[in-house]
Enzyme design. Structure first.
Site, PDB file in Angstrom:
ATOM      1  N   HIS A  52     -17.903  22.822   3.106  1.00 13.75           N
ATOM      2  CA  HIS A  52     -17.122  22.742   1.872  1.00 13.75           C
ATOM      3  C   HIS A  52     -18.020  22.919   0.655  1.00 13.75           C
ATOM      4  O   HIS A  52     -17.635  23.530  -0.331  1.00 13.75           O
ATOM      5  CB  HIS A  52     -16.402  21.386   1.769  1.00 13.75           C
ATOM      6  CG  HIS A  52     -15.404  21.159   2.857  1.00 13.75           C
ATOM      7  ND1 HIS A  52     -15.384  20.029   3.633  1.00 13.75           N
ATOM      8  CD2 HIS A  52     -14.401  21.944   3.312  1.00 13.75           C
ATOM      9  CE1 HIS A  52     -14.403  20.122   4.511  1.00 13.75           C
ATOM     10  NE2 HIS A  52     -13.800  21.270   4.342  1.00 13.75           N
ATOM     11  N   LYS A  88     -11.106  13.215   5.257  1.00 10.80           N
ATOM     12  CA  LYS A  88     -12.178  13.619   6.173  1.00 10.80           C
ATOM     13  C   LYS A  88     -13.414  13.937   5.328  1.00 10.80           C
ATOM     14  O   LYS A  88     -13.289  14.224   4.146  1.00 10.80           O
ATOM     15  CB  LYS A  88     -11.752  14.839   6.985  1.00 10.80           C
ATOM     16  CG  LYS A  88     -10.667  14.498   8.011  1.00 10.80           C
ATOM     17  CD  LYS A  88     -10.416  15.663   8.933  1.00 10.80           C
ATOM     18  CE  LYS A  88      -9.314  15.331   9.930  1.00 10.80           C
ATOM     19  NZ  LYS A  88      -8.965  16.509  10.727  1.00 10.80           N
ATOM     20  N   HIS A 116     -17.938  18.162   3.902  1.00  6.77           N
ATOM     21  CA  HIS A 116     -19.220  18.479   4.544  1.00  6.77           C
ATOM     22  C   HIS A 116     -19.879  19.725   3.952  1.00  6.77           C
ATOM     23  O   HIS A 116     -19.412  20.289   2.974  1.00  6.77           O
ATOM     24  CB  HIS A 116     -19.032  18.617   6.061  1.00  6.77           C
ATOM     25  CG  HIS A 116     -18.021  19.650   6.437  1.00  6.77           C
ATOM     26  ND1 HIS A 116     -18.227  20.989   6.233  1.00  6.77           N
ATOM     27  CD2 HIS A 116     -16.781  19.538   6.993  1.00  6.77           C
ATOM     28  CE1 HIS A 116     -17.173  21.669   6.645  1.00  6.77           C
ATOM     29  NE2 HIS A 116     -16.280  20.817   7.110  1.00  6.77           N
TER      30      HIS A 116
END
Length: 626
Positions: free
Chosen positions: A154, A148, A151
């Site tokens: 993170h 995933k 983003h």
């Protein structure tokens, strides 16, 4: 020397002054040395002194405080280290004598180098007995989900967590850096199935993170119309069963669609993983290992390393089952519409924490169960004094529920060690080529932008040995400094223009300040021995004295940052100090000065470069030299 200070004096020169002032003031004020020592605080601006004492904090009635301040200041004996105290209302301001301060601070920094500002004693379990060892901290940060996007949340967790780990190490703690990956769950069934259908071995080896993400998006696009069709047929089935029509054919159609669907194949694959099927686990393990290798390369660009790559997959089922069982046995959990919940609204003290879901109706356990199991595991494996979770503020409720439930399960000692380091959101983070997939995309964009900014100053640009590499380093600094420029809890707008500017309090400005000091050192051409033999009494200008005062407060700034846990505490100090530096260059010239003055000023600049370097490294930055 004061008994309360000896532990720190080697690490923090200002403590020598704290000790000295306390010893001289104690007999005058009739107060214990330790009480005065603990209440001497640094000031916000130099015009208010180097240390200040609020007289009321020594249990002096407010009405008498200003009279006492004047009386104590009057009776304060003469000293080689501090001037006569200055009274401001109920405050006493202490100014350090410049000569003695300069002679203490500058050699201390030149001798300790990277250790100046660190204080190994702060992290001892027992200061009076170092044999009892260091306090231990487990810090969980970054924690992306495999396949995933990495983003903005993170990114912030990575930057803030990396900084806190450095800070606590500088304070003598034993720090375990843990990356708790999203590496388990039905999406891995989906991913493995996607790889069988759409995967490329070559692309997987070359860039595992992007390839897994791309096929994950693709398989979801295939699965969406399937799920839509099943949903419509189920709605038709519900409709038909109310009118009494024959529904056998519809039921068969739904059954066939479901059994052939991507989601069903994913579910079966994940079931094989859960049951320990070696072939299924081997594929999963490959995805995980390749992703970690790729993450490591990116993290190293941010000066971040991990001691442990954990993850949801590493929490054993029996730990989670044990957590559910303990919740039931302690009467904390209850059945609710087939699911298991912990209802925290029943107790007025925990009412605002709502109801926490422990197990879904289908018996699958949720994050909470896994997090309880993982918290027990961290305590068992690392025996920490502090468990830190660096997670976005949206998870505030989840973590508050987790900590409270650990306490109610009979483990207040674990709950007390837990801390949520929260942060706000980043807005508008997209790359030039569209929305963000991975951290690498962001770093590449900022590096390119930085390169463009550098080329605008052609003369300087030509002096840089490796412009692409420097642009990359400056770009990373730009991203990190923008992230650390406000309090953690505030979100901010991601702005390429602003962060890559050399004007204002930006990452490039900080790097420029460091490079300029390195350039002065190169031009001066003095050796370390030259600097050690410098006559520091020649540093008599107010610019030099104030710079020394700023450098002397760095160990205090580190100590204060342990209280605030904010990167901006360190960053603000570095900007303040670099502003003082840039206003000193015209007055404290090195090149072209008389030899002795040149040596003294160079010793001061080298001390400033060392402190700037130490501060930048604590923030996780790579200081450049040109």
């Amino acid at each position: 020397m004061g008994h309360s200070a000896t532990a720190f004096e080697a690490s923090n020169p200002v403590d020598i002054y704290r000790s000295h002032i306390s010893e001289l003031l104690a007999p005058v004020a009739g107060k214990p040395v330790k009480d005065i020592y603990d209440r001497l605080s640094w000031t916000q601006t130099f015009d208010k002194g180097d240390l200040g004492l609020a007289v009321p904090s020594l249990r002096v009635p407010p009405k008498e405080a200003s009279a006492k301040a004047s009386e104590w200041s009057e009776k304060f004996p003469n000293s080689d280290l501090v001037e006569k105290p200055v009274v401001a209302g109920t405050f006493i301001q202490f100014f350090f004598k410049p000569q003695s301060l300069t002679k203490l601070i500058v050699p201390s920094i030149l001798q300790k180098k990277t250790l100046y500002g660190t204080n190994p004693r702060l992290g001892l379990r027992d200061e009076s007995d170092p044999k009892k060892g260091k306090k231990r901290m487990v810090i969980d940060f970054s924690s992306p989900n495999i396949a995933k996007p990495f983003h903005a949340g993170h990114l912030r967790s990575t930057i803030i967590g990396g900084f806190l780990a450095n800070l606590y190490e500088a304070a003598g703690w034993h720090v375990v850096r843990l990356n708790y990956l999203g590496d388990w769950g039905r999406q891995f069934g989906l991913l493995a199935h996607a790889f069988e259908m759409l995967g490329s071995e070559e692309k997987l080896q070359k860039d595992p993170i992007s390839h897994l993400f791309d096929i994950y998006v693709e398989i979801n696009n295939i699965s969406r119309p399937e799920e839509e069709e099943i949903k419509q047929k189920k709605e038709a089935l519900a409709q038909a069963s109310t009118t009494g029509e024959d529904i056998t054919e519809l039921e068969q159609q739904i059954q066939i669609l479901e059994s052939k669907s991507v989601n069903e194949k994913a579910r079966q694959y994940f079931k094989r993983m859960e049951e320990g099927d070696e072939a299924a686990l081997a594929t999963w393990r490959r995805f995980r290992d390749l992703s970690i290798e790729r993450y490591k390369r990116t993290y190293s660009r941010l000066n971040i390393h991990y001691d442990v790559y954990g993850g949801e997959s590493t929490v054993e089922l029996e730990r989670m089952d044990r957590a559910v069982k303990q919740l039931q046995e302690s009467g904390l959990s209850e059945e609710s519409q087939g699911a298991v919940i912990v209802d925290l609204t029943k107790n007025p003290k925990t009412k605002k924490l709502g109801k926490a879901l422990v197990r879904k109706r289908d018996g699958s356990s949720l994050y909470l169960t896994r997090d309880i199991g993982e918290a027990y595991k961290r305590v068992e494996v690392y025996q920490p004094d502090k468990l830190v979770y660096v997670v976005a503020s949206q998870q505030e409720l989840h973590l508050a529920q987790l900590f409270k439930i650990l306490e109610l399960m009979g483990h207040p000692e674990i709950a007390e060690k837990c801390q949520h380091i929260s942060f706000g959101m980043v807005h508008g983070m997209s790359t030039r080529k569209g929305t963000v997939k991975f951290l690498d995309d962001i770093l590449r964009d900022v590096g390119e932008k930085m390169h463009e900014v550098m080329q605008k100053n052609q003369i300087k640009y030509e002096q840089v040995e490796n412009p692409e590499q420097t642009a990359d380093t400056l770009g990373i600094t730009a991203v990190m400094v923008q992230d650390m420029s406000g309090k953690r809890i505030n979100g901010y707008d991601f702005s390429l223009e602003r962060m890559t500017s050399f004007e204002g309090d930006t990452g490039p400005y900080l790097q420029y300040a460091h490079a300029r000091l390195c350039s002065i050192t190169r031009k001066a051409g003095l050796s370390a021995e030259d600097l050690q033999s410098a006559d520091l009494s020649l540093l008599s200008e107010s610019h030099a004295i104030n710079l020394v005062r700023a450098l002397s407060s760095w160990p205090d700034v580190v100590q204060n940052t342990l209280k605030t846990q904010e990167p901006v505490t360190v960053l603000s100090y570095l900007f303040k100090m670099t502003h003082m530096l840039s206003s000193s260059y015209d007055i404290l010239k090195v090149v072209g000065s008389e030899p002795e003055i040149k040596k003294a000023r160079m010793a001061l600049y080298e001390a400033a470069r060392q402190v700037l370097n130490n501060g930048m490294k604590m923030l996780g930055l790579n200081p450049v030299e040109r």
